[in-house]
Design an enzyme around this catalytic site. Structure first.
Site, PDB file in Angstrom:
ATOM      1  N   ASP A  74       1.167   6.254  -0.428  1.00 55.54           N
ATOM      2  CA  ASP A  74       1.288   5.874   0.984  1.00 55.54           C
ATOM      3  C   ASP A  74       2.123   6.915   1.743  1.00 55.54           C
ATOM      4  O   ASP A  74       2.316   6.795   2.953  1.00 55.54           O
ATOM      5  CB  ASP A  74       1.834   4.454   1.149  1.00 55.54           C
ATOM      6  N   SER A  75       2.561   7.968   1.029  1.00 52.34           N
ATOM      7  CA  SER A  75       3.145   9.132   1.709  1.00 52.34           C
ATOM      8  C   SER A  75       2.094   9.769   2.623  1.00 52.34           C
ATOM      9  O   SER A  75       2.422  10.612   3.460  1.00 52.34           O
ATOM     10  CB  SER A  75       3.656  10.161   0.693  1.00 52.34           C
ATOM     11  N   ASP A 105      -1.718   3.576  -3.857  1.00 51.21           N
ATOM     12  CA  ASP A 105      -0.555   2.787  -3.446  1.00 51.21           C
ATOM     13  C   ASP A 105      -0.981   1.563  -2.652  1.00 51.21           C
ATOM     14  O   ASP A 105      -1.818   1.668  -1.743  1.00 51.21           O
ATOM     15  CB  ASP A 105       0.350   3.629  -2.533  1.00 51.21           C
ATOM     16  N   LYS A 157      -0.412   1.085  -7.448  1.00 47.42           N
ATOM     17  CA  LYS A 157       1.044   1.203  -7.581  1.00 47.42           C
ATOM     18  C   LYS A 157       1.677   0.376  -6.473  1.00 47.42           C
ATOM     19  O   LYS A 157       1.143   0.319  -5.361  1.00 47.42           O
ATOM     20  CB  LYS A 157       1.480   2.667  -7.475  1.00 47.42           C
ATOM     21  N   GLU A 192       5.788  -1.108  -4.972  1.00 45.12           N
ATOM     22  CA  GLU A 192       7.230  -0.899  -5.030  1.00 45.12           C
ATOM     23  C   GLU A 192       7.974  -2.210  -5.286  1.00 45.12           C
ATOM     24  O   GLU A 192       7.567  -3.259  -4.791  1.00 45.12           O
ATOM     25  CB  GLU A 192       7.718  -0.294  -3.702  1.00 45.12           C
ATOM     26  N   GLU A 229      12.217   6.918  -8.441  1.00 48.29           N
ATOM     27  CA  GLU A 229      12.376   7.887  -7.337  1.00 48.29           C
ATOM     28  C   GLU A 229      13.840   8.020  -6.936  1.00 48.29           C
ATOM     29  O   GLU A 229      14.524   7.036  -6.630  1.00 48.29           O
ATOM     30  CB  GLU A 229      11.523   7.440  -6.125  1.00 48.29           C
TER      31      GLU A 229
HETATM   32  O1  KIV Z   1       3.590   7.720  -1.756  1.00 48.76           O
HETATM   33  C1  KIV Z   1       3.960   8.574  -2.577  1.00 48.76           C
HETATM   34  O2  KIV Z   1       3.635   9.764  -2.475  1.00 48.76           O
HETATM   35  C2  KIV Z   1       4.804   8.139  -3.678  1.00 48.76           C
HETATM   36  C3  KIV Z   1       5.403   9.195  -4.542  1.00 48.76           C
HETATM   37  C4  KIV Z   1       6.451   9.928  -3.833  1.00 48.76           C
HETATM   38  C5  KIV Z   1       5.895   8.638  -5.823  1.00 48.76           C
HETATM   39  O3  KIV Z   1       5.001   6.974  -3.853  1.00 48.76           O
END
Ligand code: KIV
Length: 273
Positions: free
Chosen positions: A53-54, A92, A122, A124, A191
């Site tokens: 989600d970056s 994510d 993934k 959090e 992280e």
């Molecule tokens: O969204 C992302 O890129 C991440 C990584 C930094 C682990 O969660």
């Protein structure tokens, strides 16, 4: 063409990354959000591709990962899956799609899997997310956890400083890591936490840990492709190794193109019909 030689060309699975931990082979993960980049990182021999989600930051220009939606993540995820042949692809789960009702978390994870073709998701958080994780896993979906500096909680943290530097938060992180493993996560991202803590958690867990800003003691590493390739020129945290200066190269190349157009140097007689 890649400087790395893939020894096992088979598709990377959850089982494979667990074997890599057992055999002491480090896991290399990188982000991708589009077809071209995903195809390139897969050809380079990466083990895991994270449709992070970056994307909210690097693709959409937002200051945080909060605004990105599940529809956005599905578009990015689908294009990445289309490109990747060998790596395991994780998508994510974005902010607000899994923290409430576990059944809703399952529905959203199912949607991501069905509409992208990814290999897992993934999300959090620690103990508080375990009900959702179990419900998602009940649908047969592999889940990777994410602890430490979890960017979706930035408004609670107040800043992007290193997490778990104090004993109480470090102890909580250890309990969260154990809970994620017990809930069935096949891997856990750590992280921006102290290296010693990440090493301790890695030794404690049977499932692999993948670090970002968490030192060398984790089972694998993940970086945001745009950061490590030098495309995101304003982001230079201590933990980041920058492998190229593609940002400068693009600006330079486009500048040359503009000059050539302005000077009527492009196209020449060999570049026309
Ligand atoms: O969204 C992302 O890129 C991440 C990584 C930094 C682990 O969660």
């Amino acid at each position: 063409m890649s400087t790395y030689t893939v020894t096992d060309p088979r598709k990377v699975t959850t089982k494979r990354v667990q074997t890599m931990k057992q055999q002491g082979e480090k896991i290399a993960m990188i982000t991708s959000y589009d077809y071209t980049m995903a195809s390139l990182v897969d050809q380079a021999g990466i083990d895991m591709v994270l449709v992070g989600d970056s994307a909210s930051n690097v693709m959409q220009g937002n200051a945080t990962t909060i605004p990105i939606t599940i529809d956005d993540m599905i578009v990015y995820g689908r294009t990445v899956v289309r490109a990747v042949k060998r790596a395991m692809v994780l998508v994510d789960m974005p902010f607000g799609t899994y923290q409430g009702d576990p059944m809703e978390a399952q529905r959203n994870a199912v949607r991501i899997m069905q509409e992208t073709g990814a290999d897992g998701v993934k999300l959090e958080g620690g103990q508080l997310m375990c009900q959702a994780i179990k419900m998602i896993m009940r649908a047969g979906i592999p889940v990777c956890g994410h602890l430490g500096l979890t960017p979706q909680s930035i408004n609670q943290f107040g800043s992007f400083v290193t997490r778990a530097t104090e004993d109480a938060e470090a102890q909580q992180l250890i309990e969260d890591a154990k809970a994620l493993e017990a809930a069935g996560c096949f891997a856990v991202v750590l992280e921006k936490i102290p290296a010693a803590l990440a090493t301790r958690v890695t030794k404690m867990l049977h499932v692999p840990t993948i670090g970002i800003g968490a030192g060398a003691g984790t089972d694998g590493q993940v970086l945001v492709a745009h950061d490590m390739l030098g495309l995101n020129m304003s982001f230079k945290p201590k933990f980041l190794r920058i492998y190229n200066n593609l940002g400068e190269q693009i600006i330079d190349s486009v500048g040359n193109y503009i000059n050539d157009v302005k000077n009527s140097d492009f196209p020449n007689e060999n570049e026309q019909y």
